[in-house]
Design an enzyme around this catalytic site. Structure first.
Site, mmCIF file in Angstrom:
data_model
loop_
_atom_site.group_PDB
_atom_site.id
_atom_site.type_symbol
_atom_site.label_atom_id
_atom_site.label_comp_id
_atom_site.label_asym_id
_atom_site.label_seq_id
_atom_site.Cartn_x
_atom_site.Cartn_y
_atom_site.Cartn_z
ATOM 1 N N HIS A 86 -0.540 10.694 -2.249
ATOM 2 C CA HIS A 86 -1.864 10.363 -1.705
ATOM 3 C C HIS A 86 -2.742 11.581 -1.450
ATOM 4 O O HIS A 86 -3.850 11.674 -1.978
ATOM 5 C CB HIS A 86 -1.742 9.552 -0.411
ATOM 6 C CG HIS A 86 -3.078 9.223 0.169
ATOM 7 N ND1 HIS A 86 -3.707 10.021 1.098
ATOM 8 C CD2 HIS A 86 -3.934 8.208 -0.101
ATOM 9 C CE1 HIS A 86 -4.882 9.501 1.400
ATOM 10 N NE2 HIS A 86 -5.049 8.402 0.682
ATOM 11 N N HIS A 118 0.824 -1.207 0.000
ATOM 12 C CA HIS A 118 0.000 0.000 0.000
ATOM 13 C C HIS A 118 0.864 1.264 0.000
ATOM 14 O O HIS A 118 1.633 1.491 0.933
ATOM 15 C CB HIS A 118 -0.879 -0.019 1.250
ATOM 16 C CG HIS A 118 -1.822 1.124 1.376
ATOM 17 N ND1 HIS A 118 -1.834 1.951 2.468
ATOM 18 C CD2 HIS A 118 -2.792 1.578 0.537
ATOM 19 C CE1 HIS A 118 -2.777 2.853 2.316
ATOM 20 N NE2 HIS A 118 -3.381 2.667 1.153
#
Ligand code: G3P
Ligand code: MG
Length: 243
Positions: free
Chosen positions: A51, A9
């Site tokens: 992100h 991730h």
């Protein structure tokens, strides 16, 4: 027992600064099956991996990513406060393709089009993936399901998945109706009645985020998910008996 695939991730972000080349390289070195990452567009239209829509948390800069050019962002430190990685850069998507090219890793490209829609991002990422011959190694996902459908329109062969967090009823049916290959639920959704059974029947892959705790990694393995998206690929691989 079968092991779920292990996708790192934001790269191996439990060990190195998230969404950096260092984190992607580390995921490959640890033996992960893939990486998940988040894409956005700079002011000058370059696809970068980051992100948050703002750069305050992960860099020494501040403000909206969309307001900076690639050159400006490259001059900032994206070590996310991890001094062992001081000077880590924000990567372009091209740089990620380059570093993973000779590995077998797949890339789950999450389009960060939830707050800012980034017109043209879908076209640009599909084109870049094709130019790099990564079509068979990429699965696109987004919380913005219009973005996912746009990807399918641009490349009907592209592998796609719907990201979601909340307890929506009949997500397997919704995924099937829209022709996506996978659902990317937040962890707790896989416990909903018959969820895994319906996904199996409808041949929808289940790729679960973000699974870091050993207890939940085991729960995903028992449930038979296709992939776990985890900050700790080494830990997951060990727990699944693959290291
Ligand atoms: O794609 C899985 C996961 O990354 C979705 O949430 O906020 O970490 O991008 P987020
Ligand atoms: Mg993500």
């Amino acid at each position: 027992m079968n092991s779920p695939l292990v996708w790192a991730h934001r790269g191996a972000s439990g060990y190195a600064p998230e969404n950096t080349i260092e984190a992607f390289q580390l995921a490959a070195d640890m033996g992960a099956d893939g990486v998940e990452l988040d894409v956005q567009l700079t002011r000058d239209g370059q696809i970068v991996v980051c992100h948050d829509e703002t750069i305050d948390r992960t860099s020494d800069g501040a403000g909206w990513l969309k307001d900076y050019t690639l050159d400006e962002l490259k001059n900032m430190n994206f070590d996310n406060g991890n001094k062992a990685y001081e000077g880590a850069e924000i990567p372009t998507m091209q740089e990620v393709f380059d570093v993973l090219r000779d590995t077998g890793l797949v890339i789950n490209i999450e389009l960060k089009t939830g707050i800012i829609f980034y017109p043209g991002l879908e076209e640009a990422i599909v084109e870049l993936t094709k130019a790099n011959h990564f079509e068979d190694r990429v699965i696109y996902s987004s919380f913005n399901h219009y973005s996912v459908m746009k990807i399918k329109e641009l490349d009907p062969q592209a592998k796609t998945g719907f990201l979601y967090a909340d307890g929506t009823i009949d997500m397997p049916g919704y995924a099937k109706d829209h022709g996506v290959d996978a659902l990317h639920p937040a962890l707790y959704n896989i416990q909903f009645p018959d969820f895994m059974k319906q996904c199996r029947e409808k041949e929808i892959d289940v790729n679960v985020w973000t699974v870091n705790d050993g207890k939940y990694l085991k729960m995903c393995q028992d449930a038979g998910v296709h992939a776990v998206i985890t900050n700790y690929p080494k830990k997951a691989l060990e727990l699944f008996g693959r290291k």
